[in-house]
Design an enzyme around this catalytic site. Structure first.
Site, PDB file in Angstrom:
ATOM      1  N   CYS A  64     -78.969  45.803 -81.433  1.00 42.28           N
ATOM      2  CA  CYS A  64     -79.423  44.782 -80.487  1.00 42.28           C
ATOM      3  C   CYS A  64     -78.281  43.975 -79.883  1.00 42.28           C
ATOM      4  CB  CYS A  64     -80.362  43.823 -81.216  1.00 42.28           C
ATOM      5  SG  CYS A  64     -79.540  43.099 -82.645  1.00 42.28           S
ATOM      6  N   CYS A 115     -82.202  43.824 -88.821  1.00 43.32           N
ATOM      7  CA  CYS A 115     -81.612  42.495 -88.688  1.00 43.32           C
ATOM      8  C   CYS A 115     -81.042  42.024 -90.029  1.00 43.32           C
ATOM      9  CB  CYS A 115     -82.648  41.492 -88.206  1.00 43.32           C
ATOM     10  SG  CYS A 115     -83.632  42.091 -86.830  1.00 43.32           S
TER      11      CYS A 115
END
Ligand code: FES
Length: 141
Positions: A38, A107
């Site tokens: 990301c 994440c």
């Protein structure tokens, strides 16, 4: 579906009120990692005395799950020895947060990698070889 569940209360708590945000000016080790999935970035600062992490701060330019996992990992490693801290995996951090949606597990990898990167920097600064291997990067699962 389990994958669609909203964030746990703990994730929301650490996201809205992250612990240990900031910098350590005389850090023993600093790690910066980027998430290729990301593009989010995390920076972690460690203060290490007698092989024990006495202080830790972080800055995350990333999503809510990245902020929450960094916050949680700082709480988990504070006061721990380096050996103990190295045993903390991104899965353990996610579990401590009451779980993360599957699409957000990548994440939590950022938090683990930032910790490893800061520890590596600590050893490098001491002129020592880090006593651990870099894990193969696997951000997608
Ligand atoms: Fe980038 Fe979560 S979406 S770390």
């Amino acid at each position: 579906m389990a994958d669609q569940k909203p964030y746990s209360e703990k994730v929301m708590d650490h996201f809205t009120n992250p612990r240990n945000v900031g910098e350590i000016s005389d850090a023993s080790g600093i790690g910066t990692v980027g998430n290729p999935v990301c593009g989010d970035v995390m920076k972690m600062y460690l203060k290490i005395e007698n092989e024990t992490i006495t202080d830790v701060k972080f800055k995350t330019f990333g999503c809510g799950a990245a902020v929450a996992t960094s916050s949680m990992v700082t709480e988990m490693v504070k006061g721990k020895t380096i050996t103990e801290a190295l045993k903390i995996t991104n899965k353990a951090v996610a579990e401590a947060l009451g779980g993360l949606p599957a699409v957000k597990m990548h994440c939590s990898v950022l938090a683990e990698e930032a910790l490893h990167s800061a520890l590596k920097d600590y050893y490098t600064k001491q002129g020592k070889t880090p006593p651990f291997e870099d894990k193969p990067h696997n951000h997608c699962h």
